[in-house]
Design an enzyme around this catalytic site. Structure first.
Site, short mmCIF file in Angstrom:
data_model
loop_
_atom_site.label_atom_id
_atom_site.label_comp_id
_atom_site.label_asym_id
_atom_site.label_seq_id
_atom_site.Cartn_x
_atom_site.Cartn_y
_atom_site.Cartn_z
N HIS A 183 -2.49 -2.23 -9.75
CA HIS A 183 -3.44 -1.62 -8.83
C HIS A 183 -4.71 -2.45 -8.82
O HIS A 183 -5.09 -2.99 -9.86
CB HIS A 183 -3.76 -0.18 -9.27
N ASP A 226 2.70 5.44 -6.76
CA ASP A 226 3.97 5.31 -6.04
C ASP A 226 5.18 5.20 -6.95
O ASP A 226 6.31 5.26 -6.48
CB ASP A 226 3.92 4.08 -5.13
N HIS A 260 0.87 -1.19 0.00
CA HIS A 260 0.00 0.00 0.00
C HIS A 260 0.90 1.23 0.00
O HIS A 260 1.69 1.41 -0.91
CB HIS A 260 -0.93 -0.11 1.21
N1 ACO Z 1 4.65 -7.03 -10.45
C1 ACO Z 1 4.52 -8.25 -11.07
N2 ACO Z 1 3.36 -8.93 -11.15
C2 ACO Z 1 2.28 -8.35 -10.58
C3 ACO Z 1 2.34 -7.10 -9.94
C4 ACO Z 1 3.59 -6.44 -9.89
N3 ACO Z 1 3.72 -5.25 -9.30
N4 ACO Z 1 1.12 -6.77 -9.45
C5 ACO Z 1 0.31 -7.79 -9.78
N5 ACO Z 1 1.01 -8.73 -10.47
C6 ACO Z 1 0.46 -9.96 -11.07
C7 ACO Z 1 0.19 -11.02 -10.03
O1 ACO Z 1 1.30 -11.87 -9.84
C8 ACO Z 1 -1.00 -11.73 -10.63
O2 ACO Z 1 -0.53 -12.57 -11.68
P1 ACO Z 1 -1.23 -14.01 -11.94
O3 ACO Z 1 -2.62 -13.67 -12.37
O4 ACO Z 1 -0.40 -14.63 -12.97
O5 ACO Z 1 -1.19 -14.72 -10.62
C9 ACO Z 1 -1.78 -10.61 -11.33
O6 ACO Z 1 -0.79 -9.62 -11.64
C10 ACO Z 1 -2.87 -10.00 -10.44
O7 ACO Z 1 -2.27 -9.61 -9.21
P2 ACO Z 1 -3.04 -9.56 -7.81
O8 ACO Z 1 -2.03 -9.69 -6.72
O9 ACO Z 1 -4.18 -10.52 -7.84
O10 ACO Z 1 -3.63 -8.11 -7.88
P3 ACO Z 1 -4.21 -7.27 -6.64
O11 ACO Z 1 -5.27 -6.41 -7.19
O12 ACO Z 1 -4.55 -8.17 -5.51
O13 ACO Z 1 -2.96 -6.41 -6.17
C11 ACO Z 1 -1.43 -4.68 -5.82
C12 ACO Z 1 -2.81 -5.06 -6.36
C13 ACO Z 1 -1.30 -5.09 -4.34
C14 ACO Z 1 -1.27 -3.16 -5.90
C15 ACO Z 1 -0.34 -5.36 -6.67
O14 ACO Z 1 -0.45 -4.97 -8.02
C16 ACO Z 1 1.06 -5.12 -6.14
O15 ACO Z 1 1.52 -5.83 -5.23
N6 ACO Z 1 1.79 -4.08 -6.69
C17 ACO Z 1 3.09 -3.75 -6.19
C18 ACO Z 1 2.95 -2.94 -4.92
C19 ACO Z 1 2.48 -1.54 -5.17
O16 ACO Z 1 2.96 -0.84 -6.06
N7 ACO Z 1 1.54 -1.09 -4.33
C20 ACO Z 1 1.00 0.26 -4.38
C21 ACO Z 1 -0.43 0.23 -4.83
S1 ACO Z 1 -1.04 1.89 -4.95
C22 ACO Z 1 -1.32 2.32 -3.35
O17 ACO Z 1 -1.61 1.54 -2.49
C23 ACO Z 1 -1.14 3.67 -3.02
#
Ligand code: ACO
Length: 434
Positions: free
Chosen positions: A299, A355, A260
């Protein structure tokens, strides 16, 4: 055509018709069939009605109270946007003057709070200091527990928006071993924050107007974001009618997680680790294999470019005119280019989020990475308070208490210790969660 959903339980043949309102059905109605909706991480559950912010994730749209984020970032100030978020409308000139005065009245903190901060270890993470200190505020303002009282809610909102930059700046100065700087209310909200961070021996700190405006815009961009993890935490704690200081402390704790509001910290660590553009493909490979995540990408709601990231990318260049270029920007731009041409990211709709670029600006301004989530918390306090006030005045709301699907043991009898033949959980369930 009726605005209803017909649900038939094929086990019993029972049929119910559920009204559809705002594209939603009431999940409690499913109780008539004796079933619950199962939605881990609340992927498809609306838990409240809200008027504060609106996101269209597919089109990359964010609005506060109906106003597009791009317009607010261009024309508004953080304090005016905070008013809009909290009160629901943009202020008139006289109301804005009063609002500024009311917030500035609360920038000072009780001297005991300073001693409280001094009690943290010299190398304490500023986010930990912020969370602990905001939580402690409830002991200073016990009347804040009157959450159903409008006047009390208003005072606590002004107090929190007023004091949070002071606490944040004190947390920074503490980690640097520097004396705390008291607020200067002649400066703007953001200018005063910069003064509390950076003033040394000079009698008056004069913030650089470009950096002051850049930070103010960053605050606008972070002020609210509908039902994200920390706001949901704020509402969950608030639903027990805990006071807002406890709720904001909890919300800030949720914000502090790397998925987050601490992702901006992780982005900068990641970009430093990459070090040069020729090492980007190796990182992309790791991200695609699931070994690590590309921080600042992806996201839950945006399946398009995060509109905030677009604005931040533009601000970066204005900031670099003053601070000199942060070399991480070249790595970030190239990383974005490569990722957005890669089918893994394209097919999963993983775009840069807020971010991805914000940390690069903060670093160029001279802020340590540990302060990045703290800056986020300053801005988000406006959104948290607006959402909390909406919650406590919403007659549909009750204490938050989700259901669970119990998947554990059926009833079993206690076996005295000396009669247990098998090893305990430590031996038999090494793959358990604890
Ligand atoms: N890098 C690589 N792969 C990713 C990423 C990433 N940053 N984010 C998601 N994926 C992939 C997952 O592995 C998953 O792949 P799969 O379908 O093959 O298993 C798919 O994309 C969906 O990912 P989920 O984890 O189900 O997506 P969710 O909506 O739960 O997560 C989140 C969203 C937490 C923001 C995620 O994208 C992440 O961890 N990003 C990196 C952290 C980040 O930048 N957070 C800031 C968010 S903005 C904020 O809070 C202000």
């Amino acid at each position: 055509m009726a605005d209803t959903l017909t649900v038939i339980d094929n086990r019993s043949g029972k049929k119910i018709e559920l009204p559809i309102e705002h594209g939603a059905i009431h999940a409690v109605e499913l109780g008539k069939l004796g079933i619950v909706s199962y939605d881990p991480a609340l992927l498809n559950t609306a838990a409240c009605r809200s008027k504060v912010s609106y996101i269209d994730g597919d089109r990359g749209i964010l609005r506060y109270r109906g106003y597009p984020i791009e317009e607010l970032a261009e024309k508004s100030t953080f304090l005016e946007t905070a008013y809009l978020i909290v009160k629901g409308e943009l202020p008139t000139t006289s109301h804005f003057r009063m609002w500024q005065h009311n917030i500035k009245m609360h920038t000072m903190v009780h001297e005991n709070l300073k001693q409280f901060i001094e009690g943290f270890r010299y190398d304490a993470h500023p986010m930990g200091i912020l969370i602990g200190t905001v939580g402690a505020l409830s002991t200073f303002y016990p009347e804040a527990k009157n959450v159903m009282d409008l006047e009390s809610r208003r005072v606590q909102t002004r107090r929190l928006i007023g004091k949070i930059p002071t606490i944040a700046a004190f947390a920074y100065r503490h980690s640097r071993g520097l004396p705390y700087v008291y607020p200067d209310n002649e400066l703007s909200y953001t200018g005063n924050f910069l003064s509390m961070l950076w003033r040394m021996t000079e009698l008056k700190y004069r913030p650089d107007p470009v950096l002051e405006r850049a930070l103010d815009v960053l605050f606008i961009l972070h002020a609210d974001h509908e039902q994200n993890c920390s706001t949901t935490t704020m509402r969950t704690i608030g639903s027990s009618l805990a006071d807002p200081y406890a709720s904001v402390a909890g919300a800030a704790a949720a914000l502090g997680g790397p998925r987050h509001g601490s992702a901006n910290e992780e982005v900068v660590h990641m970009l430093h680790e990459i070090g040069s553009t020729d090492r980007i493909p190796a990182l992309i490979k790791q991200a695609k294999s699931g070994e690590r995540r590309l921080m600042g990408f992806g996201h839950r709601v945006y399946k398009n470019y995060d509109p905030r990231a677009k604005i931040i990318k533009q601000i970066a260049h204005q900031v670099f005119e003053v601070t000199g270029k942060n070399p991480l920007i070249d790595i970030a731009v190239e990383l974005e280019r490569i990722a957005l041409e890669d089918d893994y990211f394209v097919s999963r709709k993983l775009y840069p989020n807020v971010d991805f670029y914000s940390g690069i600006i903060y670093e160029a301004m001279g802020l340590p990475v540990s302060m990045f989530p703290v800056l986020f918390a300053i801005a988000r306090t406006a959104g948290w308070m607006a959402q909390w006030a909406e919650l406590v005045t919403d007659e549909e709301q009750k204490i938050t208490r989700p259901k669970q699907l119990y998947v554990g043991y059926d009833e079993r009898s206690y076996v005295p210790l000396d009669q247990r033949r098998e090893g305990g959980a430590l031996e038999t369930e090494v793959s358990g969660p604890l």
